[in-house]
Design a protein around this motif. Structure first.
Motif, PDB file in Angstrom:
ATOM      1  N   ASP A  50       0.911  -1.034  -0.073  1.00  0.00           N
ATOM      2  CA  ASP A  50       0.024   0.015   0.170  1.00  0.00           C
ATOM      3  C   ASP A  50       0.956   1.065   0.112  1.00  0.00           C
ATOM      4  O   ASP A  50       2.022   1.263   0.483  1.00  0.00           O
ATOM      5  CB  ASP A  50      -0.948  -0.093   1.223  1.00  0.00           C
ATOM      6  CG  ASP A  50      -1.762  -0.948   1.242  1.00  0.00           C
ATOM      7  OD1 ASP A  50      -2.506  -1.201   0.076  1.00  0.00           O
ATOM      8  OD2 ASP A  50      -2.310  -1.733   2.356  1.00  0.00           O
ATOM      9  N   GLU A  51       0.343   2.352  -0.734  1.00  0.00           N
ATOM     10  CA  GLU A  51       1.237   3.720  -0.619  1.00  0.00           C
ATOM     11  C   GLU A  51       0.488   4.842  -0.300  1.00  0.00           C
ATOM     12  O   GLU A  51      -0.689   4.844  -0.432  1.00  0.00           O
ATOM     13  CB  GLU A  51       1.801   3.910  -2.065  1.00  0.00           C
ATOM     14  CG  GLU A  51       2.828   2.869  -2.698  1.00  0.00           C
ATOM     15  CD  GLU A  51       3.058   3.280  -4.078  1.00  0.00           C
ATOM     16  OE1 GLU A  51       3.952   4.331  -4.377  1.00  0.00           O
ATOM     17  OE2 GLU A  51       2.422   2.886  -4.938  1.00  0.00           O
ATOM     18  N   VAL A  52       0.959   5.615   0.241  1.00  0.00           N
ATOM     19  CA  VAL A  52       0.378   7.090   0.498  1.00  0.00           C
ATOM     20  C   VAL A  52       1.361   8.003   0.155  1.00  0.00           C
ATOM     21  O   VAL A  52       2.559   7.945   0.180  1.00  0.00           O
ATOM     22  CB  VAL A  52       0.202   7.354   2.350  1.00  0.00           C
ATOM     23  CG1 VAL A  52      -0.220   8.583   2.383  1.00  0.00           C
ATOM     24  CG2 VAL A  52      -0.658   6.330   2.696  1.00  0.00           C
ATOM     25  N   TYR A  53       0.779   9.055  -0.728  1.00  0.00           N
ATOM     26  CA  TYR A  53       1.576   9.973  -1.505  1.00  0.00           C
ATOM     27  C   TYR A  53       1.076  11.270  -0.559  1.00  0.00           C
ATOM     28  O   TYR A  53       0.082  11.711  -0.709  1.00  0.00           O
ATOM     29  CB  TYR A  53       0.967  10.098  -2.878  1.00  0.00           C
ATOM     30  CG  TYR A  53       1.630   8.974  -3.668  1.00  0.00           C
ATOM     31  CD1 TYR A  53       2.964   8.753  -4.259  1.00  0.00           C
ATOM     32  CD2 TYR A  53       0.664   8.189  -4.188  1.00  0.00           C
ATOM     33  CE1 TYR A  53       3.360   7.847  -5.041  1.00  0.00           C
ATOM     34  CE2 TYR A  53       0.899   7.164  -5.167  1.00  0.00           C
ATOM     35  CZ  TYR A  53       2.340   7.128  -5.424  1.00  0.00           C
ATOM     36  OH  TYR A  53       2.853   5.834  -6.276  1.00  0.00           O
ATOM     37  N   VAL A  76      -3.080  14.560   0.054  1.00  0.00           N
ATOM     38  CA  VAL A  76      -2.783  13.195   0.303  1.00  0.00           C
ATOM     39  C   VAL A  76      -3.499  12.216  -0.290  1.00  0.00           C
ATOM     40  O   VAL A  76      -4.884  12.447  -0.362  1.00  0.00           O
ATOM     41  CB  VAL A  76      -3.051  13.121   1.731  1.00  0.00           C
ATOM     42  CG1 VAL A  76      -2.437  11.666   2.365  1.00  0.00           C
ATOM     43  CG2 VAL A  76      -1.919  14.148   2.644  1.00  0.00           C
ATOM     44  N   VAL A  77      -2.882  11.298  -1.184  1.00  0.00           N
ATOM     45  CA  VAL A  77      -3.722  10.124  -1.793  1.00  0.00           C
ATOM     46  C   VAL A  77      -3.137   8.814  -1.307  1.00  0.00           C
ATOM     47  O   VAL A  77      -1.884   8.725  -1.430  1.00  0.00           O
ATOM     48  CB  VAL A  77      -3.607  10.220  -3.182  1.00  0.00           C
ATOM     49  CG1 VAL A  77      -4.438   9.338  -3.961  1.00  0.00           C
ATOM     50  CG2 VAL A  77      -4.176  11.817  -3.559  1.00  0.00           C
ATOM     51  N   SER A  78      -4.027   7.938  -0.901  1.00  0.00           N
ATOM     52  CA  SER A  78      -3.748   6.730  -0.688  1.00  0.00           C
ATOM     53  C   SER A  78      -3.990   5.592  -2.005  1.00  0.00           C
ATOM     54  O   SER A  78      -5.124   5.814  -2.481  1.00  0.00           O
ATOM     55  CB  SER A  78      -4.283   5.968   0.704  1.00  0.00           C
ATOM     56  OG  SER A  78      -4.803   4.872   0.399  1.00  0.00           O
ATOM     57  N   VAL A  79      -3.006   4.900  -2.241  1.00  0.00           N
ATOM     58  CA  VAL A  79      -3.060   3.764  -3.399  1.00  0.00           C
ATOM     59  C   VAL A  79      -2.969   2.418  -2.878  1.00  0.00           C
ATOM     60  O   VAL A  79      -1.966   1.996  -2.177  1.00  0.00           O
ATOM     61  CB  VAL A  79      -2.240   4.073  -4.596  1.00  0.00           C
ATOM     62  CG1 VAL A  79      -2.338   2.998  -5.523  1.00  0.00           C
ATOM     63  CG2 VAL A  79      -2.346   5.515  -4.979  1.00  0.00           C
ATOM     64  N   ASP A  80      -3.914   1.591  -3.236  1.00  0.00           N
ATOM     65  CA  ASP A  80      -3.970   0.243  -2.590  1.00  0.00           C
ATOM     66  C   ASP A  80      -3.039  -0.595  -3.477  1.00  0.00           C
ATOM     67  O   ASP A  80      -2.624  -0.452  -4.462  1.00  0.00           O
ATOM     68  CB  ASP A  80      -5.315  -0.432  -2.708  1.00  0.00           C
ATOM     69  CG  ASP A  80      -6.373   0.125  -2.076  1.00  0.00           C
ATOM     70  OD1 ASP A  80      -6.159   0.898  -1.218  1.00  0.00           O
ATOM     71  OD2 ASP A  80      -7.711  -0.239  -2.276  1.00  0.00           O
ATOM     72  N   ARG A  81      -2.371  -1.528  -2.751  1.00  0.00           N
ATOM     73  CA  ARG A  81      -1.374  -2.379  -3.436  1.00  0.00           C
ATOM     74  C   ARG A  81      -1.959  -3.293  -4.620  1.00  0.00           C
ATOM     75  O   ARG A  81      -3.188  -3.373  -4.747  1.00  0.00           O
ATOM     76  CB  ARG A  81      -0.856  -3.513  -2.434  1.00  0.00           C
ATOM     77  CG  ARG A  81      -1.893  -4.622  -2.219  1.00  0.00           C
ATOM     78  CD  ARG A  81      -1.190  -5.482  -1.063  1.00  0.00           C
ATOM     79  NE  ARG A  81      -1.161  -4.943   0.326  1.00  0.00           N
ATOM     80  CZ  ARG A  81      -0.480  -5.124   1.347  1.00  0.00           C
ATOM     81  NH1 ARG A  81       0.242  -6.157   1.205  1.00  0.00           N
ATOM     82  NH2 ARG A  81      -0.461  -4.490   2.384  1.00  0.00           N
ATOM     83  N   VAL A  98       6.682   9.648  -0.258  1.00  0.00           N
ATOM     84  CA  VAL A  98       6.047   8.489  -0.300  1.00  0.00           C
ATOM     85  C   VAL A  98       6.110   7.536   0.639  1.00  0.00           C
ATOM     86  O   VAL A  98       7.237   7.318   1.262  1.00  0.00           O
ATOM     87  CB  VAL A  98       6.716   7.988  -1.505  1.00  0.00           C
ATOM     88  CG1 VAL A  98       5.787   6.521  -1.949  1.00  0.00           C
ATOM     89  CG2 VAL A  98       6.356   8.548  -2.902  1.00  0.00           C
TER      90      VAL A  98
END
Length: 108
Positions: A50-53, A76-81, A98
């Motif tokens: 998982d990532e958070v930008y 702030v945007v979170s992107v699922d694995r 990141v």
């Protein structure tokens, strides 16, 4: 050995010798600064974490699974694995904090 680490964002952002510079890695999390110059291309592919930008500076569009999210300082945007994503339309030099959880395996 200290039980903490501290960093200065100004210093981390100033190092543009690499497009991505990891500065922290622990068993459950890693952090780095990602830079894309104006008009630059983002070669990302889906990650196993998982990532958070956190956008520190610049403007662009983050495309995630075909949806477009305009990003700029403070966004702030979170992107699922496993989600297909990349930055496009970089209108102003982009600087992004990141966060990977758990850390992604370093790329060759």
């Amino acid at each position: 050995m200290r039980s903490y680490q501290d960093f200065h964002l100004d210093q981390l952002q100033a190092d543009r010798s690499r497009s991505y510079a990891e500065f922290l890695r622990r068993p459950g999390i890693s952090m780095g600064i990602y830079h894309i110059p104006t008009g630059g291309k983002d070669p990302q592919h889906p990650h196993d974490a998982d990532e958070v930008y956190v956008v520190l500076g610049g403007r662009a569009v983050l495309e995630v699974e075909g949806e477009r999210v305009e990003v700029g300082p403070g966004r702030v945007v979170s992107v699922d694995r496993g989600a297909d994503h990349r930055f496009t339309d970089v209108d102003d030099d982009l600087s992004v904090l990141v966060v990977f959880a758990p850390p992604a395996t370093p790329e060759a």
